[in-house]
Design a protein around this motif. Structure first.
Motif, mmCIF file in Angstrom:
data_model
loop_
_atom_site.group_PDB
_atom_site.id
_atom_site.type_symbol
_atom_site.label_atom_id
_atom_site.label_comp_id
_atom_site.label_asym_id
_atom_site.label_seq_id
_atom_site.Cartn_x
_atom_site.Cartn_y
_atom_site.Cartn_z
ATOM 1 N N LEU A 32 13.086 8.705 8.824
ATOM 2 C CA LEU A 32 14.523 8.920 8.916
ATOM 3 C C LEU A 32 14.863 9.005 10.398
ATOM 4 O O LEU A 32 14.395 9.909 11.093
ATOM 5 C CB LEU A 32 14.932 10.211 8.206
ATOM 6 N N ALA A 33 15.626 8.036 10.868
ATOM 7 C CA ALA A 33 16.011 8.009 12.272
ATOM 8 C C ALA A 33 16.948 9.176 12.565
ATOM 9 O O ALA A 33 17.757 9.563 11.727
ATOM 10 C CB ALA A 33 16.696 6.691 12.604
ATOM 11 N N GLY A 34 16.808 9.739 13.746
ATOM 12 C CA GLY A 34 17.677 10.816 14.189
ATOM 13 C C GLY A 34 18.541 10.353 15.345
ATOM 14 O O GLY A 34 18.526 9.177 15.724
ATOM 15 N N LYS A 35 19.300 11.278 15.907
ATOM 16 C CA LYS A 35 20.146 10.932 17.049
ATOM 17 C C LYS A 35 19.309 10.497 18.245
ATOM 18 O O LYS A 35 19.719 9.660 19.031
ATOM 19 C CB LYS A 35 21.037 12.116 17.421
ATOM 20 N N THR A 36 18.123 11.092 18.372
ATOM 21 C CA THR A 36 17.194 10.706 19.434
ATOM 22 C C THR A 36 15.840 10.439 18.770
ATOM 23 O O THR A 36 15.598 10.895 17.641
ATOM 24 C CB THR A 36 17.018 11.824 20.480
ATOM 25 N N ALA A 55 0.830 -1.203 0.000
ATOM 26 C CA ALA A 55 0.000 0.000 0.000
ATOM 27 C C ALA A 55 0.869 1.259 0.000
ATOM 28 O O ALA A 55 0.586 2.222 -0.723
ATOM 29 C CB ALA A 55 -0.933 -0.004 1.210
ATOM 30 N N THR A 56 1.927 1.243 0.782
ATOM 31 C CA THR A 56 2.837 2.390 0.833
ATOM 32 C C THR A 56 3.552 2.564 -0.491
ATOM 33 O O THR A 56 3.666 3.679 -1.009
ATOM 34 C CB THR A 56 3.849 2.222 1.979
ATOM 35 N N ARG A 57 4.018 1.471 -1.070
ATOM 36 C CA ARG A 57 4.705 1.535 -2.364
ATOM 37 C C ARG A 57 3.799 2.146 -3.430
ATOM 38 O O ARG A 57 4.205 3.040 -4.173
ATOM 39 C CB ARG A 57 5.172 0.150 -2.811
ATOM 40 N N LEU A 58 2.563 1.707 -3.479
ATOM 41 C CA LEU A 58 1.611 2.245 -4.462
ATOM 42 C C LEU A 58 1.326 3.722 -4.214
ATOM 43 O O LEU A 58 1.237 4.512 -5.158
ATOM 44 C CB LEU A 58 0.314 1.437 -4.439
ATOM 45 N N ALA A 59 1.189 4.111 -2.953
ATOM 46 C CA ALA A 59 0.924 5.508 -2.626
ATOM 47 C C ALA A 59 2.096 6.410 -2.997
ATOM 48 O O ALA A 59 1.908 7.570 -3.355
ATOM 49 C CB ALA A 59 0.604 5.645 -1.145
ATOM 50 N N LEU A 60 3.300 5.864 -2.936
ATOM 51 C CA LEU A 60 4.484 6.664 -3.239
ATOM 52 C C LEU A 60 4.783 6.778 -4.736
ATOM 53 O O LEU A 60 5.645 7.562 -5.115
ATOM 54 C CB LEU A 60 5.708 6.085 -2.526
ATOM 55 N N GLU A 61 4.069 6.028 -5.567
ATOM 56 C CA GLU A 61 4.334 6.082 -7.011
ATOM 57 C C GLU A 61 4.219 7.497 -7.559
ATOM 58 O O GLU A 61 4.977 7.884 -8.439
ATOM 59 C CB GLU A 61 3.402 5.144 -7.771
ATOM 60 N N ASN A 62 3.304 8.287 -7.049
ATOM 61 C CA ASN A 62 3.133 9.664 -7.515
ATOM 62 C C ASN A 62 4.107 10.639 -6.864
ATOM 63 O O ASN A 62 4.063 11.834 -7.149
ATOM 64 C CB ASN A 62 1.696 10.147 -7.265
ATOM 65 N N HIS A 63 4.948 10.144 -5.981
ATOM 66 C CA HIS A 63 5.899 10.991 -5.252
ATOM 67 C C HIS A 63 7.334 10.507 -5.458
ATOM 68 O O HIS A 63 8.208 10.806 -4.642
ATOM 69 C CB HIS A 63 5.561 10.988 -3.761
ATOM 70 N N GLU A 64 7.563 9.764 -6.516
ATOM 71 C CA GLU A 64 8.862 9.135 -6.762
ATOM 72 C C GLU A 64 10.017 10.145 -6.708
ATOM 73 O O GLU A 64 11.023 9.911 -6.050
ATOM 74 C CB GLU A 64 8.858 8.419 -8.115
ATOM 75 N N ALA A 65 9.876 11.270 -7.391
ATOM 76 C CA ALA A 65 10.963 12.250 -7.441
ATOM 77 C C ALA A 65 11.285 12.795 -6.048
ATOM 78 O O ALA A 65 12.448 12.965 -5.695
ATOM 79 C CB ALA A 65 10.597 13.389 -8.389
ATOM 80 N N GLU A 66 10.261 13.059 -5.251
ATOM 81 C CA GLU A 66 10.468 13.599 -3.907
ATOM 82 C C GLU A 66 11.193 12.614 -2.991
ATOM 83 O O GLU A 66 12.026 13.008 -2.182
ATOM 84 C CB GLU A 66 9.128 13.927 -3.254
ATOM 85 N N PHE A 67 10.867 11.326 -3.101
ATOM 86 C CA PHE A 67 11.401 10.326 -2.183
ATOM 87 C C PHE A 67 12.683 9.660 -2.665
ATOM 88 O O PHE A 67 13.335 8.960 -1.899
ATOM 89 C CB PHE A 67 10.336 9.269 -1.876
ATOM 90 N N ARG A 68 13.054 9.889 -3.906
ATOM 91 C CA ARG A 68 14.270 9.273 -4.453
ATOM 92 C C ARG A 68 15.486 9.614 -3.601
ATOM 93 O O ARG A 68 16.373 8.789 -3.403
ATOM 94 C CB ARG A 68 14.480 9.735 -5.902
ATOM 95 N N ASP A 113 18.618 5.585 -0.561
ATOM 96 C CA ASP A 113 19.864 4.981 -0.082
ATOM 97 C C ASP A 113 20.336 5.566 1.246
ATOM 98 O O ASP A 113 21.467 5.331 1.658
ATOM 99 C CB ASP A 113 20.956 5.149 -1.144
ATOM 100 N N ASN A 114 19.476 6.313 1.908
ATOM 101 C CA ASN A 114 19.843 6.924 3.176
ATOM 102 C C ASN A 114 19.959 5.836 4.249
ATOM 103 O O ASN A 114 19.009 5.086 4.481
ATOM 104 C CB ASN A 114 18.782 7.955 3.572
ATOM 105 N N PRO A 115 21.117 5.731 4.905
ATOM 106 C CA PRO A 115 21.284 4.683 5.923
ATOM 107 C C PRO A 115 20.366 4.863 7.137
ATOM 108 O O PRO A 115 20.182 3.927 7.908
ATOM 109 C CB PRO A 115 22.756 4.807 6.329
#
Length: 90
Positions: free
Chosen positions: A55-59, A17-30, A34-36
């Motif tokens: 995206l995990a942060g320090k806390t 469901a998330t993958r399908l929802a992100l199809e229209n936002h590909e450029a934004e999420f690209r 590869d972010n660790p």
């Protein structure tokens, strides 16, 4: 009382469901692909599971939630999907 579905049973549902929802936002999420620090988290409630891509942060307070997909533990159906604005989380 109905049997509640497990995290293992519902993870593929939320992922698709998330993958399908992100199809229209590909450029934004690209930029995050590869972010660790890109992490999948799960919040377990009584009758719902919420899967968050963040995206995990320090806390924990520094984490930036990118998507949130809520799935019923009873029916296995997606209840909602939220895609956060990249500009407000950057």
């Amino acid at each position: 009382m109905k049997k509640r579905l497990t995290v293992d049973e519902l993870t593929p549902v939320a992922r698709e469901a998330t993958r399908l929802a992100l199809e229209n936002h590909e450029a934004e999420f690209r930029q995050y692909r590869d972010n660790p620090n890109l992490t999948l988290g799960t919040i377990i409630e009584d009758d719902f599971l919420t899967f968050q891509l963040y995206l995990a942060g320090k806390t924990p307070g520094d984490a930036v939630v990118l998507t949130s997909t809520r799935v019923s533990r009873i029916s296995g159906e997606v209840v909602s999907i939220e895609i956060k604005s990249i500009s407000s989380s950057a």
